[in-house]
Motif scaffolding. Sequence first.
Motif, PDB file in Angstrom:
ATOM      1  N   LEU A  13       0.828  -1.205   0.000  1.00 35.52           N
ATOM      2  CA  LEU A  13       0.000   0.000   0.000  1.00 35.52           C
ATOM      3  C   LEU A  13       0.864   1.258   0.000  1.00 35.52           C
ATOM      4  CD1 LEU A  13      -2.824  -1.013   2.505  1.00 35.52           C
ATOM      5  CD2 LEU A  13      -3.039  -0.691   0.024  1.00 35.52           C
ATOM      6  N   ALA A  14       1.977   1.215   0.751  1.00 30.16           N
ATOM      7  CA  ALA A  14       2.868   2.378   0.791  1.00 30.16           C
ATOM      8  C   ALA A  14       3.502   2.615  -0.574  1.00 30.16           C
ATOM      9  CB  ALA A  14       3.948   2.171   1.848  1.00 30.16           C
ATOM     10  N   THR A  15       3.882   1.527  -1.247  1.00 30.45           N
ATOM     11  CA  THR A  15       4.461   1.672  -2.586  1.00 30.45           C
ATOM     12  C   THR A  15       3.434   2.241  -3.556  1.00 30.45           C
ATOM     13  OG1 THR A  15       5.983  -0.176  -2.229  1.00 30.45           O
ATOM     14  CG2 THR A  15       5.533   0.431  -4.505  1.00 30.45           C
ATOM     15  N   ARG A  16       2.214   1.708  -3.487  1.00 24.30           N
ATOM     16  CA  ARG A  16       1.147   2.194  -4.364  1.00 24.30           C
ATOM     17  C   ARG A  16       0.888   3.680  -4.132  1.00 24.30           C
ATOM     18  NH1 ARG A  16      -3.551   0.498  -7.120  1.00 24.30           N
ATOM     19  NH2 ARG A  16      -5.309   1.930  -6.859  1.00 24.30           N
ATOM     20  N   GLN A  17       0.829   4.070  -2.844  1.00 23.32           N
ATOM     21  CA  GLN A  17       0.564   5.477  -2.525  1.00 23.32           C
ATOM     22  C   GLN A  17       1.709   6.365  -2.999  1.00 23.32           C
ATOM     23  OE1 GLN A  17      -2.444   6.573  -1.030  1.00 23.32           O
ATOM     24  NE2 GLN A  17      -1.608   8.434  -1.965  1.00 23.32           N
ATOM     25  N   GLY A  18       2.941   5.871  -2.849  1.00 21.05           N
ATOM     26  CA  GLY A  18       4.087   6.651  -3.309  1.00 21.05           C
ATOM     27  C   GLY A  18       4.066   6.879  -4.804  1.00 21.05           C
ATOM     28  N   ILE A  19       3.666   5.845  -5.555  1.00 17.82           N
ATOM     29  CA  ILE A  19       3.562   5.980  -7.009  1.00 17.82           C
ATOM     30  C   ILE A  19       2.467   6.987  -7.371  1.00 17.82           C
ATOM     31  CG2 ILE A  19       2.927   4.774  -9.145  1.00 17.82           C
ATOM     32  CD1 ILE A  19       4.140   2.226  -7.852  1.00 17.82           C
ATOM     33  N   ASP A  38       8.034   6.202 -17.299  1.00 16.81           N
ATOM     34  CA  ASP A  38       9.414   6.160 -16.824  1.00 16.81           C
ATOM     35  C   ASP A  38       9.711   7.320 -15.877  1.00 16.81           C
ATOM     36  OD1 ASP A  38      10.136   3.843 -18.148  1.00 16.81           O
ATOM     37  OD2 ASP A  38      10.743   4.903 -19.974  1.00 16.81           O
ATOM     38  N   GLN A  39       9.173   8.497 -16.173  1.00 12.02           N
ATOM     39  CA  GLN A  39       9.369   9.646 -15.288  1.00 12.02           C
ATOM     40  C   GLN A  39       8.685   9.422 -13.935  1.00 12.02           C
ATOM     41  OE1 GLN A  39       7.776  12.601 -17.938  1.00 12.02           O
ATOM     42  NE2 GLN A  39       9.795  13.277 -18.641  1.00 12.02           N
ATOM     43  N   ILE A  40       7.502   8.807 -13.981  1.00  7.95           N
ATOM     44  CA  ILE A  40       6.788   8.502 -12.736  1.00  7.95           C
ATOM     45  C   ILE A  40       7.579   7.501 -11.906  1.00  7.95           C
ATOM     46  CG2 ILE A  40       4.710   7.432 -11.784  1.00  7.95           C
ATOM     47  CD1 ILE A  40       3.243   8.540 -14.315  1.00  7.95           C
ATOM     48  N   ALA A  41       8.086   6.461 -12.574  1.00  8.85           N
ATOM     49  CA  ALA A  41       8.867   5.439 -11.874  1.00  8.85           C
ATOM     50  C   ALA A  41      10.098   6.063 -11.205  1.00  8.85           C
ATOM     51  CB  ALA A  41       9.279   4.338 -12.846  1.00  8.85           C
ATOM     52  N   ALA A  42      10.766   6.947 -11.927  1.00  6.55           N
ATOM     53  CA  ALA A  42      11.954   7.593 -11.370  1.00  6.55           C
ATOM     54  C   ALA A  42      11.587   8.465 -10.177  1.00  6.55           C
ATOM     55  CB  ALA A  42      12.647   8.423 -12.446  1.00  6.55           C
ATOM     56  N   ALA A  43      10.498   9.211 -10.288  1.00  3.73           N
ATOM     57  CA  ALA A  43      10.083  10.095  -9.192  1.00  3.73           C
ATOM     58  C   ALA A  43       9.665   9.303  -7.958  1.00  3.73           C
ATOM     59  CB  ALA A  43       8.936  10.996  -9.650  1.00  3.73           C
ATOM     60  N   ALA A  44       9.095   8.112  -8.176  1.00  2.00           N
ATOM     61  CA  ALA A  44       8.660   7.277  -7.052  1.00  2.00           C
ATOM     62  C   ALA A  44       9.752   6.326  -6.576  1.00  2.00           C
ATOM     63  CB  ALA A  44       7.428   6.472  -7.456  1.00  2.00           C
ATOM     64  N   ASP A  45      10.890   6.329  -7.287  1.00  2.00           N
ATOM     65  CA  ASP A  45      12.028   5.471  -6.951  1.00  2.00           C
ATOM     66  C   ASP A  45      11.655   3.986  -6.995  1.00  2.00           C
ATOM     67  OD1 ASP A  45      14.671   4.978  -6.331  1.00  2.00           O
ATOM     68  OD2 ASP A  45      14.364   5.046  -4.167  1.00  2.00           O
TER      69      ASP A  45
END
Length: 212
Positions: A13-19, A38-45
């Motif tokens: 859930l924390a990963t989902r919320q971070g994304i 890809d930009q979203i993935a980078a921003a969410a690490d």
Amino acid sequence: MSMPSDLRSRKRLATRQGISDAATRLFLERGFDHVTVDQIAAAADVGRMTVFNHFPRKEDMLFDRDEALREMLRRSLQERDPAVGPVETLRRLAHRLVAEDSPSLRFSPDSERFAATVEGSATLQARARAIRDEIAGMIAQTLAATAGRAPHDPDARLAAGLLLATWSAALIEAHGVYRAGHDAPAAQAAFLALVDRGSRGIGAAMAGTPYA
């Protein structure tokens, strides 16, 4: 030793919320169509595939509260007081959400940017319409089930369509009021006024059915 299931759930859930948070920030800053996965993935690490594991559609990262809203509406209808009709139940829910300052009905600079982002993307507008239709279908099925009628009862479909039309019109009006004067209480009042008026009309239209 394996990770406890509740810990795995919290991490997921924390990963989902971070994304979702990273995607929403980028969408509001740059516009939905100018942000890549890809930009979203980078921003969410996180990795690109992790993004898709949580959100099969890019647009669902902005509409991440959709499932919670559906569950709230479903539960309100399923657990309603038998002495209170479905239309009145949802009218009261609207008033409670405003009184509790629910994020779903909070009018602010953030909500203004959110609305502008949706208005600026044909993809987001199409997804918003699809979500509205899906919620209408869910409400129709829930209404029919609680009334002991067939899943495709036409009266339930009519009631659900009128309810969604009322709430949609009320939200559009409220966002317009906020955009014009940046007055959150006035926007909330406009929302509730249309919900109240629409609920009276739906009650009259559904008189003689279990859905009034």
